[in-house]
Design a protein around this motif. Sequence first.
Motif, short mmCIF file in Angstrom:
data_model
loop_
_atom_site.label_atom_id
_atom_site.label_comp_id
_atom_site.label_asym_id
_atom_site.label_seq_id
_atom_site.Cartn_x
_atom_site.Cartn_y
_atom_site.Cartn_z
N LEU A 24 5.27 43.41 17.09
CA LEU A 24 4.90 43.55 15.69
C LEU A 24 4.33 44.93 15.39
N VAL A 25 3.51 45.44 16.31
CA VAL A 25 2.95 46.79 16.13
C VAL A 25 4.07 47.83 16.19
N TYR A 26 4.97 47.65 17.14
CA TYR A 26 6.11 48.56 17.25
C TYR A 26 6.94 48.57 15.96
N LEU A 28 5.99 47.74 12.97
CA LEU A 28 5.21 48.31 11.87
C LEU A 28 5.24 49.83 11.92
N ILE A 29 5.04 50.39 13.12
CA ILE A 29 4.94 51.85 13.26
C ILE A 29 6.29 52.53 13.14
N PHE A 30 7.31 51.96 13.77
CA PHE A 30 8.59 52.65 13.87
C PHE A 30 9.66 52.12 12.92
N PHE A 31 9.34 51.07 12.15
CA PHE A 31 10.34 50.56 11.21
C PHE A 31 9.78 50.42 9.79
N MET A 32 8.75 49.62 9.63
CA MET A 32 8.27 49.33 8.29
C MET A 32 7.67 50.55 7.60
N ILE A 33 6.77 51.26 8.29
CA ILE A 33 6.15 52.45 7.69
C ILE A 33 7.20 53.52 7.36
#
Length: 299
Positions: A24-26, A28-33
């Motif tokens: 989930l963190v991955y 968030l950082i590399f896709f959603m943001i």
Amino acid sequence: MKRKSVTGSRKSGLMGWLLNAPYLVYSLIFFMIPLFWAFWLSTMDWNLMAEQKTFVGIRNFTNLFSDVRVRAAFINSYRYLVPIVLLSFLGGLAIALLVSNLPEKVKGLVAVLFFIPYLTSGVATSVVVKYFFNYNSAFNTFLREYFDLTINWLTDQKYAFAVMVGIVVWKMSGYYALFILSGIENIGDDVTEAAMLDGSAGLHKLLHITLPMIMPTLTTVVVLATGLAFGVFTEPYLLTGGGPSMTTTTWQLEIYNTSFTRFQSGYGAAMAIASAVQIFITLRIINGITDRLNRRFGW
């Protein structure tokens, strides 16, 4: 008892979130943001370096419809799609069938040899191809002296496009062959023996036994090859620059040139979003077709 059950359920749910936290963190950082940032950037006129940013709304998107480069990239996506998917699929199938019929002692070695092109750097391959098709190369000199043929491989539209497709197919056929070979190897011996007893062999066995049995694997290969066709960049960037006359240009090449050569980063972000929409719609259509084929064969 009920309180213990609820407590256990909560602990189980918490453990599930904990185990999924790295992904989930991955994401968030590399896709959603980056995704939200790309949408924001697509509404701006900005070169990524100047302090001044100008809000332009949807103007970057409306400009896409009148841009000849965008039109060429859109059309070329499907011009690449058809031959790359078809030839990579057939090449991978041919290699897999060849390797599956080899003795066990050499089967692994031959499979690795076909896989090597996939491991080769795209940059290195492009440089070798560029020198191979150079006007004064040994290959072109041979064609001129013995066949009186002078072919401008990288400046003639049809030959340049064929070279781009050929490089991609050469690199990827061995990779897709491993998927297909795995599917063939997983066909049960009882199925093969029953087919032999029924007199099924050769082309009949391939069409009515082998291919239907590995249909999910073939679906995976088609989807992967489709994504590959939309992601061509290195070969046209290094060999033709998208020419001649934008015959070999792609979305990725135009996004790169727009964002980092012409410094129109907002417009480049709009291109990237348009490209993503085209890929999404195309994959949905292909998934619909392959799902019908899978259901037809009982998968």
